[in-house]
Design a protein around this motif. Structure first.
Motif, PDB file in Angstrom:
ATOM      1  N   ARG A  69      45.494  19.523  -8.740  1.00 37.33           N
ATOM      2  CA  ARG A  69      46.787  20.545  -8.387  1.00 37.33           C
ATOM      3  C   ARG A  69      47.773  20.627  -7.378  1.00 37.33           C
ATOM      4  O   ARG A  69      48.440  21.578  -7.072  1.00 37.33           O
ATOM      5  CB  ARG A  69      45.883  21.792  -8.127  1.00 37.33           C
ATOM      6  N   GLY A  70      47.608  19.403  -6.551  1.00 39.79           N
ATOM      7  CA  GLY A  70      48.747  19.021  -5.713  1.00 39.79           C
ATOM      8  C   GLY A  70      48.341  19.964  -4.268  1.00 39.79           C
ATOM      9  O   GLY A  70      49.468  20.379  -3.729  1.00 39.79           O
ATOM     10  N   VAL A  71      47.040  20.302  -3.825  1.00 36.25           N
ATOM     11  CA  VAL A  71      46.772  20.802  -2.730  1.00 36.25           C
ATOM     12  C   VAL A  71      45.980  19.953  -1.728  1.00 36.25           C
ATOM     13  O   VAL A  71      45.150  19.404  -2.259  1.00 36.25           O
ATOM     14  CB  VAL A  71      46.021  22.148  -3.058  1.00 36.25           C
ATOM     15  N   GLY A 128      54.984  24.111  -4.642  1.00 36.89           N
ATOM     16  CA  GLY A 128      55.273  25.462  -4.520  1.00 36.89           C
ATOM     17  C   GLY A 128      54.612  26.612  -5.191  1.00 36.89           C
ATOM     18  O   GLY A 128      54.612  27.800  -5.206  1.00 36.89           O
ATOM     19  N   ASP A 129      53.646  25.993  -6.326  1.00 34.82           N
ATOM     20  CA  ASP A 129      52.917  27.042  -7.076  1.00 34.82           C
ATOM     21  C   ASP A 129      51.919  27.503  -6.196  1.00 34.82           C
ATOM     22  O   ASP A 129      51.011  26.996  -5.268  1.00 34.82           O
ATOM     23  CB  ASP A 129      52.098  25.949  -8.097  1.00 34.82           C
ATOM     24  N   SER A 130      51.324  28.777  -6.638  1.00 31.70           N
ATOM     25  CA  SER A 130      50.138  29.189  -5.947  1.00 31.70           C
ATOM     26  C   SER A 130      48.975  29.101  -6.868  1.00 31.70           C
ATOM     27  O   SER A 130      48.887  29.484  -8.027  1.00 31.70           O
ATOM     28  CB  SER A 130      50.447  30.855  -5.772  1.00 31.70           C
ATOM     29  N   VAL A 131      47.762  28.590  -5.968  1.00 33.73           N
ATOM     30  CA  VAL A 131      46.690  28.192  -6.632  1.00 33.73           C
ATOM     31  C   VAL A 131      45.455  28.851  -6.440  1.00 33.73           C
ATOM     32  O   VAL A 131      45.253  28.813  -5.105  1.00 33.73           O
ATOM     33  CB  VAL A 131      46.381  26.395  -6.590  1.00 33.73           C
ATOM     34  N   PRO A 132      44.807  29.585  -7.224  1.00 33.35           N
ATOM     35  CA  PRO A 132      43.804  30.428  -6.858  1.00 33.35           C
ATOM     36  C   PRO A 132      42.625  29.629  -6.009  1.00 33.35           C
ATOM     37  O   PRO A 132      42.233  28.354  -6.473  1.00 33.35           O
ATOM     38  CB  PRO A 132      42.963  30.862  -8.131  1.00 33.35           C
TER      39      PRO A 132
END
Length: 176
Positions: A69-71, A128-132
């Motif tokens: 997820r890129g985190v 830049g996406d918001s991931v739960p």
């Protein structure tokens, strides 16, 4: 029972130390001492430790899901720490205050009580996406083992209390 200290002391004004192998007998004696402390007019707050065991929530970052997820795992840990314990975001210099007043950012107490409260936390990915948060971690609730206190290698329970010094002032004698 340790005596009331006459000068600056530890956090507890008076403390009983119950040492022994028999858990039930040790706990029964600690309960009896706590009741005696509570009955005395000069005793304020009574505390017993080790504290009773409670639940523990363990969060493990799933490295595969986080990287997919890129985190970064550190970003997940920082988000959890910010939500639960907070972080000082700024310091205000107010004219009536001697020292700067810290501004702490964290979830409100009612929003950080249950593990389900973490469902509303999102972590920003590198794109830049918001991931739960719950998509990035594995959660495990389990019983938490109480701390073990020992004295001379034997299990120990402490019963401590605060003393109202206006009602019970200790007398100390110093020898030359």
């Amino acid at each position: 029972v340790r005596s009331i200290p006459s000068g600056p002391s530890s956090d507890n004004d008076i403390q009983a130390e119950i040492v022994g192998e028999d858990v039930e007998q040790r706990d029964r004696l600690a309960d009896m001492i706590a009741q005696l402390f509570e009955q005395h007019e000069a005793i304020g707050a009574v505390e017993r430790f080790p504290k009773p065991a409670g639940p523990e929530l363990r969060l493990d970052v799933d490295l595969v899901r986080a990287s997919a997820r890129g985190v970064a795992p550190a970003r997940v840990a920082a988000a959890v720490q910010l939500a639960l314990t907070g972080r000082t975001a700024a310091a205000l210099d107010l004219p009536d205050e001697r020292h700067p007043v810290p501004v702490v950012v964290r979830l409100a107490p009612g929003l950080r009580t249950w593990s389900s409260d973490l469902a509303g936390i999102y972590v920003k990915s590198e794109s830049g996406d918001s991931v739960p948060l719950l998509d990035l971690v594995g959660m495990e609730e389990r019983p938490w083992g109480a701390n073990r206190h020992r004295h001379d290698q034997l299990p120990t329970v402490y019963v401590a209390a605060r003393v109202d010094r206006d009602l019970s002032q200790p007398v100390s004698v110093q020898r030359d």
